[in-house]
Design an enzyme around this catalytic site. Structure first.
Site, PDB file in Angstrom:
ATOM      1  N   SER A 155       0.753  -1.080   0.033  1.00 39.23           N
ATOM      2  CA  SER A 155       0.053   0.087  -0.194  1.00 39.23           C
ATOM      3  C   SER A 155       0.714   1.162   0.052  1.00 39.23           C
ATOM      4  CB  SER A 155      -1.022   0.016   1.191  1.00 39.23           C
ATOM      5  OG  SER A 155      -2.021   0.914   1.073  1.00 39.23           O
ATOM      6  N   ASP A 372       3.975  24.030  -0.675  1.00 39.34           N
ATOM      7  CA  ASP A 372       5.214  23.680  -1.417  1.00 39.34           C
ATOM      8  C   ASP A 372       5.900  22.360  -0.986  1.00 39.34           C
ATOM      9  OD1 ASP A 372       5.629  24.179   1.363  1.00 39.34           O
ATOM     10  OD2 ASP A 372       7.684  25.415   1.271  1.00 39.34           O
ATOM     11  N   HIS A 425      -7.319  -5.552  -0.889  1.00 39.43           N
ATOM     12  CA  HIS A 425      -5.993  -4.880  -0.659  1.00 39.43           C
ATOM     13  C   HIS A 425      -5.050  -5.536   0.337  1.00 39.43           C
ATOM     14  CE1 HIS A 425      -3.925  -0.959  -0.697  1.00 39.43           C
ATOM     15  NE2 HIS A 425      -3.711  -1.232   0.264  1.00 39.43           N
TER      16      HIS A 425
END
Length: 447
Positions: A155, A372, A425
């Site tokens: 993951s 940023d 998953h």
């Protein structure tokens, strides 16, 4: 170095000191912990190293109970390093208790900005040099003597693998990824625009399997709209918090677990029907971030890259949600429709309802507004990749978009995929080594 013996495996501790900011090596230092696992009887063998990068963000490494889960297969061929990524487990922790020592919310946010995959892989590089960048004396070592190691990323750990390949490909012999190929140029809004429909399909599947849960969920959500309900830790169970139980639906047994939780929801007390203590305790265990606050604090930031989303993440899951009215609990209750559970989304209200997150609300706001975030991936370098990479891509994975994963696979030179709907998953953890074995055989050209 302490050694612990469990059935079939020998475990050893490693702790290193690394800079909080790797660009300021003389600045503040933090501890990073990892647990070495090797098959019993092979402690002195010169086995190649396999670094495991855990999912999350903010998840500690697995705690073995003997030679279990995917270690059943990994320890046939490797000496495994289970890394507690910075801020988790036995590494220097980052939570409401320790972050309070930082003082202001701005100072907390500045500190937390150093806990993404770019810092994690630089920590891993320090570990690699510590363990195998030079010859080990008397034990361990690298079979080929070239100082490289193998990676296994689950993951979010797969996101870290892509960052590692972008920054230090020369350190990697081979890489295995399970459910973790990130979109290299996918911004946070696009992540959630793709995620809500996937979560809706998981809801549809759950309600088709357990049609009685339609009314059960509606009854609970309606009750929560009318009454304030607190969890055992003092957290607030709002209707939206109840919807967040949908995080379970992406795991192989998650739908069943959710059903059993819902069927125990009610008892008759002195004032009539009320939500049971057992139900509330179970909900609290699923919803609280007390054992993993970094998941909430940093989850959207793992999609933040200044060249992709210069405006920042800004609570993308919350901003995109109105585009999918099926997740509006009030509309569902008014229309007689099923209440849709949400998925792997972090919302600002969680920092009000969860006691583990409340003290960090202002720091979370600052992180959400940051514009940023450094880029995490180097698409040009990945396009010229020479490291063998194999990846399990789960069909209709609820947590990681399959289309993004396959697009990334086409971008990374030499990456081979195995697309499967046999597992969800959590396939690496629950398959008894089958998923990892398939990837190893793919890397060796056996399949």
């Amino acid at each position: 170095m302490p050694v612990l013996r469990q059935p079939g495996v020998v475990l050893s501790d490693h702790v290193i000191q690394v800079p909080l900011d790797h660009d300021d090596p003389a600045g503040e230092q933090i501890s990073v912990y990892a647990r070495e696992a090797v098959a019993a009887g092979r402690e002195a063998d010169k086995l190649p190293w396999l670094l495991f990068l855990q999912g999350g963000p903010g998840g500690r490494s697995p705690r073995p109970l003997g030679r279990d889960s995917w270690l059943v297969r990994a320890l046939d061929d490797y000496r495994v390093l289970l890394l507690d990524q910075r801020g988790t487990g036995r590494s220097t922790p980052a939570n409401r208790q320790t972050l309070a020592l930082r003082g202001t919310p701005q100072a907390q946010a500045d500190y937390l900005s150093h806990f993404r995959s770019d810092a994690i892989v630089r920590d891993a590089e320090v570990f690699r040099r510590h363990l195998i960048g030079r010859k080990l004396l008397g034990r361990g070592g690298d079979r080929n003597g070239d100082g490289r190691w193998s990676l296994l990323g689950q993951s979010f750990g797969g996101f870290c693998v892509l960052t590692y390949l972008s920054r230090f490909p020369e350190a990697i012999k081979e890489a295995f990824v399970t459910g973790g190929l990130a979109g290299l140029r996918t911004g946070p809004e696009d992540v959630y625009r793709a995620a809500y429909p996937r979560v809706a399909r998981k809801n549809d599947g759950h309600y088709a399997r357990y049609p009685q849960d339609v009314e059960a969920a509606r009854r609970i959500a309606g009750h929560l709209r009318e009454k304030r309900v607190e969890l055992p830790d003092g957290g607030v169970l709002s209707a939206e918090a109840f919807q967040a139980l949908g995080l379970m639906l992406g795991a192989g047994t998650g739908s069943h677990t959710l059903h059993y939780l819902l069927e125990d929801a009610w008892v008759t007390g002195a004032a009539g029907p009320e939500l049971s203590d057992g139900f509330l305790a179970g909900v609290r265990a699923e919803l609280s971030f007390d054992s993993g606050p970094l998941f909430a604090l940093l989850h959207e930031s793992i999609y933040g890259q200044r060249s992709v989303s210069p405006e920042g993440t800004r609570w993308a899951a919350q901003r995109v949600r109105p585009e999918f009215p099926g997740f509006d609990v009030d509309r569902s209750l008014a229309d007689g429709a099923p209440v849709h559970f949400t998925g792997e989304m972090i919302y600002p209200w969680m920092f009000e309802t969860d006691p583990a997150l409340r003290p960090l609300r202002e720091a979370a706001e600052i992180l959400a507004e940051r514009k940023d975030w450094p880029d995490l991936y180097d698409p040009a370098r990945l396009a010229s990749n020479e490291v063998p990479v194999v990846a399990a891509v789960y069909h209709d994975d609820m947590y990681v978009d399959t289309a993004d994963s396959l697009a990334t696979a086409r971008t990374v030179r030499g990456l081979r995929t195995w697309v499967t709907d046999e597992w969800e998953h959590d396939g690496l953890r629950v398959s008894g080594g089958q998923v990892l074995d398939r990837l190893i055989r793919m890397a060796r050209g056996e399949v």
